[in-house]
Design a protein around this motif. Structure first.
Motif, short mmCIF file in Angstrom:
data_model
loop_
_atom_site.label_atom_id
_atom_site.label_comp_id
_atom_site.label_asym_id
_atom_site.label_seq_id
_atom_site.Cartn_x
_atom_site.Cartn_y
_atom_site.Cartn_z
N GLY A 9 11.01 -32.81 -2.69
CA GLY A 9 11.04 -31.72 -3.64
C GLY A 9 10.95 -32.10 -5.10
O GLY A 9 10.69 -31.23 -5.94
N LEU A 10 11.12 -33.36 -5.42
CA LEU A 10 11.23 -33.75 -6.83
C LEU A 10 10.29 -34.90 -7.15
O LEU A 10 10.16 -35.85 -6.36
CB LEU A 10 12.67 -34.16 -7.13
CG LEU A 10 13.02 -34.52 -8.57
CD1 LEU A 10 12.82 -33.31 -9.49
CD2 LEU A 10 14.46 -35.01 -8.64
N ALA A 11 9.63 -34.78 -8.29
CA ALA A 11 8.74 -35.85 -8.75
C ALA A 11 8.73 -35.85 -10.27
O ALA A 11 9.06 -34.84 -10.92
CB ALA A 11 7.33 -35.65 -8.21
N LYS A 12 8.33 -36.98 -10.81
CA LYS A 12 8.15 -37.08 -12.26
C LYS A 12 6.68 -36.84 -12.59
O LYS A 12 5.81 -36.99 -11.74
CB LYS A 12 8.58 -38.47 -12.73
CG LYS A 12 10.06 -38.75 -12.54
CD LYS A 12 10.44 -40.13 -13.02
CE LYS A 12 11.93 -40.37 -12.84
NZ LYS A 12 12.34 -41.73 -13.29
N PRO A 13 6.40 -36.44 -13.81
CA PRO A 13 5.00 -36.27 -14.21
C PRO A 13 4.18 -37.52 -13.91
O PRO A 13 4.66 -38.65 -14.08
CB PRO A 13 5.10 -36.01 -15.71
CG PRO A 13 6.44 -35.38 -15.89
CD PRO A 13 7.34 -36.06 -14.88
N SER A 14 2.97 -37.30 -13.43
CA SER A 14 1.98 -38.31 -13.04
C SER A 14 2.22 -38.88 -11.64
O SER A 14 1.37 -39.62 -11.14
CB SER A 14 1.89 -39.46 -14.05
OG SER A 14 2.93 -40.41 -13.85
N PRO A 87 4.31 -30.92 -15.09
CA PRO A 87 5.44 -29.98 -15.05
C PRO A 87 5.01 -28.56 -14.66
O PRO A 87 5.79 -27.86 -13.99
CB PRO A 87 5.96 -30.02 -16.49
CG PRO A 87 5.61 -31.39 -16.97
CD PRO A 87 4.28 -31.69 -16.35
N GLU A 88 3.81 -28.17 -15.02
CA GLU A 88 3.36 -26.82 -14.66
C GLU A 88 3.03 -26.67 -13.17
O GLU A 88 2.72 -25.56 -12.72
CB GLU A 88 2.14 -26.41 -15.50
CG GLU A 88 1.02 -27.41 -15.53
CD GLU A 88 1.06 -28.31 -16.75
OE1 GLU A 88 2.16 -28.79 -17.12
OE2 GLU A 88 -0.02 -28.54 -17.34
N ASP A 89 3.09 -27.76 -12.41
CA ASP A 89 2.96 -27.67 -10.95
C ASP A 89 4.28 -27.27 -10.29
O ASP A 89 4.32 -27.04 -9.07
CB ASP A 89 2.49 -29.00 -10.37
CG ASP A 89 1.09 -29.37 -10.81
OD1 ASP A 89 0.87 -30.56 -11.12
OD2 ASP A 89 0.21 -28.47 -10.85
N THR A 90 5.33 -27.19 -11.07
CA THR A 90 6.62 -26.78 -10.53
C THR A 90 6.53 -25.37 -9.97
O THR A 90 6.13 -24.43 -10.68
CB THR A 90 7.70 -26.84 -11.62
OG1 THR A 90 7.88 -28.20 -12.02
CG2 THR A 90 9.02 -26.28 -11.12
N ALA A 91 6.88 -25.22 -8.70
CA ALA A 91 6.74 -23.93 -8.01
C ALA A 91 7.29 -24.06 -6.60
O ALA A 91 7.57 -25.17 -6.13
CB ALA A 91 5.27 -23.52 -7.94
N VAL A 92 7.41 -22.93 -5.94
CA VAL A 92 7.64 -22.92 -4.50
C VAL A 92 6.26 -22.85 -3.84
O VAL A 92 5.44 -21.99 -4.20
CB VAL A 92 8.51 -21.74 -4.05
CG1 VAL A 92 8.71 -21.77 -2.53
CG2 VAL A 92 9.85 -21.76 -4.77
N TYR A 93 6.02 -23.76 -2.91
CA TYR A 93 4.73 -23.86 -2.26
C TYR A 93 4.80 -23.28 -0.85
O TYR A 93 5.75 -23.55 -0.10
CB TYR A 93 4.27 -25.32 -2.21
CG TYR A 93 3.78 -25.81 -3.55
CD1 TYR A 93 4.66 -26.04 -4.59
CD2 TYR A 93 2.42 -26.02 -3.78
CE1 TYR A 93 4.21 -26.47 -5.83
CE2 TYR A 93 1.95 -26.45 -5.01
CZ TYR A 93 2.86 -26.67 -6.03
OH TYR A 93 2.40 -27.09 -7.27
#
Length: 120
Positions: A9-14, A87-93
């Motif tokens: 569920g969690l990642a850093k940019p790139s 960061p703008e990829d943050t969402a529920v998929y």
């Protein structure tokens, strides 16, 4: 029909994350499957899909070149590999069976989705 989305569920940019959609209760290899996402405060949107007939893939501009969709008909799964996360990829998929390829009208009720958070 059951749709189950899963993944870290969690990642850093790139960084890179991979999600899996597991489908049961339908003839999986007969259906185009799509990935959707819903960011906080926004409507759910279709972002990618894969054809049942020849494995062709479709991506929206927001993810083109960064995400890759694939399917394994033997396992009834569709994967979404997400590279160069922002960061703008943050969402529920979410995933769902589609009415037609590259058309994000859906056939089934929604699963629970899986949260992806991209943050440093």
């Amino acid at each position: 029909v059951q749709l189950v989305e899963s993944g870290p569920g969690l990642a850093k940019p790139s960084e890179t994350l991979s999600l899996t959609c597991t489908v049961s209760g339908i003839t999986f290899d007969a259906y185009n499957i799509g990935w959707f996402r819903q960011a906080p405060g926004k409507e759910r949107e279709g972002i990618s899909c894969i054809s049942s007939s020849d494995g062709s893939a479709f991506y929206t501009d927001s993810i083109k070149g960064r995400f890759t969709i694939s399917r394994d008909d033997a396992k009834n799964t569709v994967a979404l590999q997400m590279n160069s996360l922002k960061p703008e990829d943050t969402a529920v998929y979410y995933c769902n069976a589609l009415l037609a390829f590259a058309y994000f009208g859906t056939r089934e009720s929604w699963g629970q989705g899986t949260q992806v958070t991209v943050s440093s």
